[in-house]
Design a protein around this motif. Structure first.
Motif, mmCIF file in Angstrom:
data_model
loop_
_atom_site.group_PDB
_atom_site.id
_atom_site.type_symbol
_atom_site.label_atom_id
_atom_site.label_comp_id
_atom_site.label_asym_id
_atom_site.label_seq_id
_atom_site.Cartn_x
_atom_site.Cartn_y
_atom_site.Cartn_z
ATOM 1 N N PRO A 1 -5.458 -3.873 -0.983
ATOM 2 C CA PRO A 1 -5.699 -4.981 -0.037
ATOM 3 C C PRO A 1 -6.771 -5.932 -0.571
ATOM 4 O O PRO A 1 -7.547 -5.599 -1.411
ATOM 5 C CB PRO A 1 -6.168 -4.274 1.226
ATOM 6 N N VAL B 1 2.292 -0.474 -5.780
ATOM 7 C CA VAL B 1 1.115 -0.320 -4.930
ATOM 8 C C VAL B 1 0.214 -1.519 -5.179
ATOM 9 O O VAL B 1 -0.097 -1.844 -6.325
ATOM 10 C CB VAL B 1 0.365 0.987 -5.278
ATOM 11 N N VAL B 2 -0.198 -2.179 -4.073
ATOM 12 C CA VAL B 2 -1.091 -3.341 -4.181
ATOM 13 C C VAL B 2 -2.303 -3.079 -3.289
ATOM 14 O O VAL B 2 -2.158 -2.857 -2.081
ATOM 15 C CB VAL B 2 -0.378 -4.640 -3.751
ATOM 16 N N GLY C 1 -4.807 0.071 4.560
ATOM 17 C CA GLY C 1 -4.186 -1.244 4.401
ATOM 18 C C GLY C 1 -3.477 -1.421 3.077
ATOM 19 O O GLY C 1 -3.033 -2.521 2.739
ATOM 20 N N LEU C 2 -3.324 -0.348 2.323
ATOM 21 C CA LEU C 2 -2.643 -0.385 1.037
ATOM 22 C C LEU C 2 -1.215 -0.900 1.226
ATOM 23 O O LEU C 2 -0.512 -0.471 2.128
ATOM 24 C CB LEU C 2 -2.612 1.034 0.467
ATOM 25 N N GLU C 3 -0.807 -1.841 0.405
ATOM 26 C CA GLU C 3 0.565 -2.364 0.465
ATOM 27 C C GLU C 3 1.420 -1.550 -0.495
ATOM 28 O O GLU C 3 1.026 -1.294 -1.633
ATOM 29 C CB GLU C 3 0.581 -3.834 0.065
ATOM 30 N N GLN C 4 2.600 -1.139 -0.019
ATOM 31 C CA GLN C 4 3.529 -0.394 -0.860
ATOM 32 C C GLN C 4 4.923 -1.002 -0.766
ATOM 33 O O GLN C 4 5.347 -1.417 0.310
ATOM 34 C CB GLN C 4 3.607 1.073 -0.427
ATOM 35 N N HIS C 5 5.600 -1.038 -1.900
ATOM 36 C CA HIS C 5 7.014 -1.405 -1.983
ATOM 37 C C HIS C 5 7.703 -0.183 -2.572
ATOM 38 O O HIS C 5 7.354 0.246 -3.671
ATOM 39 C CB HIS C 5 7.228 -2.603 -2.920
ATOM 40 N N TRP D 1 -1.611 2.428 6.934
ATOM 41 C CA TRP D 1 -2.870 2.563 7.675
ATOM 42 C C TRP D 1 -3.124 4.010 8.095
ATOM 43 O O TRP D 1 -4.260 4.392 8.339
ATOM 44 C CB TRP D 1 -2.848 1.672 8.922
ATOM 45 N N ARG E 1 9.100 -2.219 2.327
ATOM 46 C CA ARG E 1 7.775 -2.788 2.096
ATOM 47 C C ARG E 1 6.936 -2.498 3.336
ATOM 48 O O ARG E 1 7.384 -2.726 4.459
ATOM 49 C CB ARG E 1 7.892 -4.292 1.894
ATOM 50 N N LEU E 2 5.730 -1.971 3.130
ATOM 51 C CA LEU E 2 4.873 -1.657 4.254
ATOM 52 C C LEU E 2 3.410 -1.663 3.862
ATOM 53 O O LEU E 2 3.086 -1.615 2.678
ATOM 54 C CB LEU E 2 5.251 -0.291 4.850
ATOM 55 N N ARG E 3 2.561 -1.754 4.875
ATOM 56 C CA ARG E 3 1.128 -1.534 4.694
ATOM 57 C C ARG E 3 0.837 -0.167 5.293
ATOM 58 O O ARG E 3 1.319 0.155 6.367
ATOM 59 C CB ARG E 3 0.314 -2.597 5.419
#
Length: 191
Positions: free
Chosen positions: A191, A188-189, A135-139, A169, A165-167
């Motif tokens: 979750p 990187v954000v 579920g890591l968010e990436q831009h 999985w 931009r994506l999550r």
């Protein structure tokens, strides 16, 4: 390779940290090999800093340990600071795959976001079998060149200025089709 002049001090500290993480969990090399899908000999050599781990290897270990690559690399750095000068930013290279990674954000284990600069040489192709944290968010913002990113069975072609931009999985793949290398900013954000 051994601990000689060619070995980067970051690899030595990284190997020690990998050994600590395994020890904290009381796992044998065999147990870690089963969990990560990496051979015992490769894990042993990485922990002893006899080899510089590849991006793929670090990604597998980060997934097992529940960390992003930047978190793991920040754990081998000194005390967190609010500003990190360009000359002091941690740079890690996976020369075999043509990938260079610069940790731009000042390291801080307690924060969820981080900024990374990635560089791929023309023809470089890196596949990750799983995200370090599901579920890591990436831009992904391409600064120079062209980058192809595949995630969730969808391929995205990004040119300079484009941002994806994506999550994450499942598996991802970063490819630089050339003819020049690609440089991109990765936010990187957790979750």
């Amino acid at each position: 390779m051994g601990n000689d002049e060619g070995l980067d001090v970051v690899d030595v500290r990284l190997g020690a940290r990998l050994a600590e993480l395994r020890s904290e969990r009381a796992w044998s090399l065999g147990e870690l090999a089963e969990r990560s899908g990496v051979s015992r000999s490769t894990l042993s050599r990485a922990e002893r800093a006899e080899i510089s781990p590849t991006a793929s290897l670090l990604n597998r270990l980060c997934a097992v340990y529940g960390r992003t690559m930047s978190q793991l690399l920040s754990e081998v750095e000194a005390e967190p600071v609010p500003v990190v000068r360009a000359a002091d930013q941690t740079v890690w290279a996976d020369e075999a795959s043509g990938f260079v990674r610069r940790s731009v954000s000042p390291p801080h284990a307690g924060l969820r976001g981080e900024l990374v600069e990635g560089r791929l040489t023309a023809g470089a192709d890196i596949a990750y079998d799983r995200p370090p944290v599901p579920g890591l968010e990436q831009h992904i913002w391409v600064l120079d060149g062209t980058l192809e990113v595949a995630a969730q069975d969808v391929e995205h072609r990004l040119d300079a200025g484009d941002c994806l931009r994506l999550r994450v999985w499942g598996p991802t793949r970063f490819r630089c089709p050339g003819p020049e290398g690609a440089r991109y900013a990765l936010v990187v954000v957790l979750p």
